[in-house]
Every structure is written in C-alpha cells, then in structure tokens.
Design a protein around this motif. Structure first.
Motif, mmCIF file in Angstrom:
data_model
loop_
_atom_site.group_PDB
_atom_site.id
_atom_site.type_symbol
_atom_site.label_atom_id
_atom_site.label_comp_id
_atom_site.label_asym_id
_atom_site.label_seq_id
_atom_site.Cartn_x
_atom_site.Cartn_y
_atom_site.Cartn_z
ATOM 1 N N ILE A 195 0.876 -1.177 0.000
ATOM 2 C CA ILE A 195 0.000 0.000 0.000
ATOM 3 C C ILE A 195 0.907 1.219 0.000
ATOM 4 C CG2 ILE A 195 -1.830 1.235 1.203
ATOM 5 C CD1 ILE A 195 -2.670 -1.413 2.434
ATOM 6 N N LEU A 196 1.095 1.801 -1.191
ATOM 7 C CA LEU A 196 2.098 2.853 -1.358
ATOM 8 C C LEU A 196 1.520 4.127 -1.949
ATOM 9 C CD1 LEU A 196 4.961 0.586 -2.738
ATOM 10 C CD2 LEU A 196 4.650 1.394 -0.395
ATOM 11 N N GLN A 214 -12.847 -6.923 7.080
ATOM 12 C CA GLN A 214 -12.744 -6.332 8.413
ATOM 13 C C GLN A 214 -11.300 -6.099 8.859
ATOM 14 O OE1 GLN A 214 -15.068 -9.615 9.976
ATOM 15 N NE2 GLN A 214 -16.680 -8.183 10.601
ATOM 16 N N LEU A 215 -10.397 -6.930 8.378
ATOM 17 C CA LEU A 215 -8.992 -6.792 8.765
ATOM 18 C C LEU A 215 -8.118 -6.967 7.536
ATOM 19 C CD1 LEU A 215 -6.615 -6.682 10.821
ATOM 20 C CD2 LEU A 215 -6.850 -9.176 11.038
ATOM 21 N N ILE A 216 -7.185 -6.033 7.340
ATOM 22 C CA ILE A 216 -6.193 -6.216 6.293
ATOM 23 C C ILE A 216 -4.807 -6.343 6.935
ATOM 24 C CG2 ILE A 216 -7.548 -4.971 4.581
ATOM 25 C CD1 ILE A 216 -5.446 -2.710 4.786
ATOM 26 N N ILE A 217 -3.990 -7.195 6.321
ATOM 27 C CA ILE A 217 -2.608 -7.388 6.765
ATOM 28 C C ILE A 217 -1.724 -7.178 5.530
ATOM 29 C CG2 ILE A 217 -0.950 -8.928 7.891
ATOM 30 C CD1 ILE A 217 -3.286 -10.431 9.129
ATOM 31 N N PRO A 218 -1.336 -5.938 5.253
ATOM 32 C CA PRO A 218 -0.571 -5.647 4.045
ATOM 33 C C PRO A 218 0.900 -6.004 4.197
ATOM 34 C CG PRO A 218 -0.916 -3.643 5.276
ATOM 35 C CD PRO A 218 -1.644 -4.723 6.025
ATOM 36 N N LEU A 219 1.568 -6.202 3.065
ATOM 37 C CA LEU A 219 3.001 -6.482 3.107
ATOM 38 C C LEU A 219 3.764 -5.270 3.610
ATOM 39 C CD1 LEU A 219 3.641 -8.551 -0.135
ATOM 40 C CD2 LEU A 219 3.054 -9.326 2.159
ATOM 41 N N GLU A 220 3.324 -4.073 3.244
ATOM 42 C CA GLU A 220 3.878 -2.834 3.775
ATOM 43 C C GLU A 220 2.869 -1.734 3.509
ATOM 44 O OE1 GLU A 220 7.518 -1.716 1.807
ATOM 45 O OE2 GLU A 220 6.876 -2.653 -0.056
ATOM 46 N N VAL A 221 3.005 -0.622 4.254
ATOM 47 C CA VAL A 221 1.942 0.372 4.186
ATOM 48 C C VAL A 221 2.492 1.753 4.528
ATOM 49 C CG1 VAL A 221 1.276 0.041 6.608
ATOM 50 C CG2 VAL A 221 -0.416 0.865 4.961
ATOM 51 N N THR A 227 -4.679 3.637 5.511
ATOM 52 C CA THR A 227 -4.480 3.702 6.961
ATOM 53 C C THR A 227 -5.447 4.711 7.584
ATOM 54 O OG1 THR A 227 -2.144 3.173 6.663
ATOM 55 C CG2 THR A 227 -2.794 4.078 8.792
ATOM 56 N N GLU A 228 -5.549 5.883 6.973
ATOM 57 C CA GLU A 228 -6.485 6.899 7.467
ATOM 58 C C GLU A 228 -7.925 6.398 7.399
ATOM 59 O OE1 GLU A 228 -4.657 11.230 6.386
ATOM 60 O OE2 GLU A 228 -5.330 10.009 4.701
ATOM 61 N N TYR A 229 -8.246 5.747 6.295
ATOM 62 C CA TYR A 229 -9.603 5.247 6.104
ATOM 63 C C TYR A 229 -9.999 4.273 7.223
ATOM 64 C CZ TYR A 229 -13.374 2.392 4.141
ATOM 65 O OH TYR A 229 -14.545 1.695 3.946
ATOM 66 N N LYS A 240 -13.417 -2.660 11.766
ATOM 67 C CA LYS A 240 -12.373 -2.530 10.760
ATOM 68 C C LYS A 240 -11.030 -2.329 11.470
ATOM 69 C CE LYS A 240 -15.293 -2.177 7.169
ATOM 70 N NZ LYS A 240 -15.427 -3.227 6.133
ATOM 71 N N ALA A 241 -9.981 -2.945 10.920
ATOM 72 C CA ALA A 241 -8.664 -2.807 11.535
ATOM 73 C C ALA A 241 -7.584 -3.176 10.533
ATOM 74 C CB ALA A 241 -8.554 -3.678 12.781
ATOM 75 N N MET A 242 -6.369 -2.815 10.876
ATOM 76 C CA MET A 242 -5.216 -3.192 10.070
ATOM 77 C C MET A 242 -4.075 -3.593 10.987
ATOM 78 S SD MET A 242 -3.119 -1.046 7.142
ATOM 79 C CE MET A 242 -2.779 0.354 8.196
ATOM 80 N N LEU A 243 -3.405 -4.695 10.636
ATOM 81 C CA LEU A 243 -2.191 -5.121 11.327
ATOM 82 C C LEU A 243 -1.029 -5.042 10.348
ATOM 83 C CD1 LEU A 243 -3.414 -8.308 13.246
ATOM 84 C CD2 LEU A 243 -2.602 -6.177 14.288
ATOM 85 N N THR A 244 0.076 -4.471 10.776
ATOM 86 C CA THR A 244 1.266 -4.440 9.929
ATOM 87 C C THR A 244 2.454 -5.005 10.700
ATOM 88 O OG1 THR A 244 1.913 -2.183 10.568
ATOM 89 C CG2 THR A 244 0.401 -2.417 8.720
ATOM 90 N N PHE A 245 3.244 -5.798 10.007
ATOM 91 C CA PHE A 245 4.394 -6.467 10.624
ATOM 92 C C PHE A 245 5.704 -6.149 9.911
ATOM 93 C CE2 PHE A 245 0.608 -8.986 11.344
ATOM 94 C CZ PHE A 245 0.670 -9.254 12.698
#
Length: 289
Positions: A195-196, A214-221, A227-229, A240-245
């Motif tokens: 997500i660039l 409901q949840l996205i886990i992107p490779l990078e963001v 993210t704002e959305y 709704k949520a996002m996890l990034t690793f």
C-alpha cells in the motif's frame, strides 16, 4: 551440478518457468538475475533467505553453501544498481563486496519466479510466498477464494489482538502495529500487496467497503490513504482494523518454505538450509526510547 543448472531447475519448477503464466521468463529474469558471483562453479550447498544480509552471507558459508537464493535485493535499491555505490565508494558497499569476493558465493534473486506460482494441492499453482504464509498460520481451511495468491480468509470471530499474537507466534516476530481497536472481533481477513498510495489505494478502500473486509494485513503500508480510512472506520464503531508487521517479516517464511520443495525442484541430493534473518525491527517501550 553447476550452480547455473541448479538455478535453471528452480526456475523450471515455477509457473513462469514452465511457460504457464502470461508473464514471460524474459520479464522475470529482469528482476530475478544473478546478484553476485560465478555460476559456473559446482554447487556445494544451497542456503535460502529473505535477503543476503552480511550475517546471512557469513552463516551460509559457515554451513557449506555457495549458492544463496534470496527474495529481495542485495544492495539496497530496486534492480540492485551498483554504479552509484562504486562511484561514491560507499563504505558499506565496499565491505560487503569484499565479503562476497572473499567467500566466493553466488547470490540469485528468486522473486518473480516464486510469486508466479509453485505446484501444490494436486498440481495447482500457488504464489509461493503467500502460500507459505497461509501454511504457517494454519489457515488453509479458512481460504475462501481458491486464488493463485491465497490472500482472502474467513476465520472464526476473533479479537484483532489475538490474530496479531497468532501471526507473531507463527512467524517468530517481536511486535506488530495495529490501526483500530485491539478487541475488535473480525472474521474477514485480506492480505493485500504493498500500500504505497495512488489509484490502487482507492481501489483497495472500495474493495474493503464493498466486500465487508474487516482486517487487512498488508506487506507494507504508508501512514495515509488506506491507513487513514481504517482509522476513521474504527472511530465510527465499525469492525475494521489493520495489522502491519513489515514487508520482509511477512515474506521471510516463503523462503523457509522453499527449502521443503527445493530438493524436488533440483532433482539431486544437495545440502539445503534456511537462514532466518529474523524480525527486522527492535521494539522499544517508551521508557527505553
């Protein structure tokens, strides 16, 4: 067997290598080229890694490998261009080149080939990185789209914080970043690509809304657009949520999985080992920072 032949056999094992993809081998080879070394030498052993860091190179040599198969670039830029580093006599570049020359290893990047698909599940082709993530999480039974890139899952209703713990445990990671409320229960999970910013982010936001992801886990963001959305959605009370690793942290398991099918792909008995770079980040508490 010469290293060049080993690499050719690994390519032939994938969907692009077998000519079963719309992407051509010529296109894949632009990215997946030899990053360093002489491939005419006999292969003594193979090491796989997410990228050939200094520690990975040393570990590979210590385990008797002279071929390192990596997923990402060697010299810190897209395409592994080195002229600019040579011209400015970059200190880290000179030290790393000296190490590579001293150890006489070959580094080959396997990026487009492994992403194009490996044969699994009775002959189906699946993206070798995404499939490895699915298998590491034990989410094969939750996959709902049967796509070449396993990225959409319906899991039992689970708080986001517990999903984070599942991923961290499976991939041996030390932390995660969460956008949203930790106790939000989710079922619909999606792993998008990078997500660039740009039009693709608008398409992703539309997909999240339209398909009730409901949840996205992107490779990078990045910290805007999607993210704002999702931050706004969470503040409105939506699930709704996002996890990034981290990019390398998520994809590293794909190079671990490569070890499981390399002997079959190569067709000869060679020592094969995975070298874990480990979590790219150290996580500091406010007191430590």
């Amino acid at each position: 067997m010469k290293i060049s032949e080993v690499i050719e056999r690994v390519k032939q094992y994938t969907k692009v290598g077998r000519g079963l993809s719309t992407e051509t081998r010529a296109t894949a080879d632009i990215t997946d080229h030899i990053l360093f070394g002489d491939t005419s030498q006999e292969c003594k052993g193979i090491a796989t890694a997410i990228w050939a860091s200094t520690d990975v190179i040393k570990a590979a040599v210590g385990r008797g490998a002279n071929l390192i198969i990596v997923h990402e670039a060697l010299f810190w830029n897209h395409g592994d261009k080195t002229q600019w580093l040579e011209e400015e006599q970059n200190d880290a570049y000179l030290q790393k080149i000296a190490l590579l020359k001293r150890t006489n290893v070959v580094v080959w990047r396997d990026h487009e080939y492994v992403h194009s698909g490996i044969p699994v599940d009775g002959g189906k082709y699946r993206d070798g990185i995404y499939y490895a993530i699915q298998q590491a999480l034990g989410w094969g039974k939750y996959n709902v789209d049967d796509a070449e890139r396993p990225s959409r899952f319906t899991i039992p209703a689970t708080p986001v914080c517990e999903v984070a713990q599942t991923v961290m445990s499976a991939l041996h990671l030390g932390g995660a970043k969460l956008v949203g409320r930790p106790n939000t229960k989710i079922e619909q999970v999606y792993f998008p690509l990078h997500i660039l910013s740009g039009d693709k982010d608008s398409q992703l936001i539309s997909k999240i809304n339209r398909e009730n992801i409901q949840l996205i886990i992107p490779l990078e963001v990045i910290d805007y657009t999607t993210t704002e959305y999702l931050a706004d959605c969470s503040e409105m009370g939506m699930s709704k949520a996002m996890l990034t690793f981290g990019h390398f942290n998520l994809e590293e398991v794909g190079m671990k999985y490569l070890v499981s099918y390399l002997p079959k792909a190569v067709g000869v008995d060679l020592p094969v080992t995975f070298i874990r770079e480990g979590d790219m980040y150290h996580y500091l508490s406010p007191k430590e920072a």
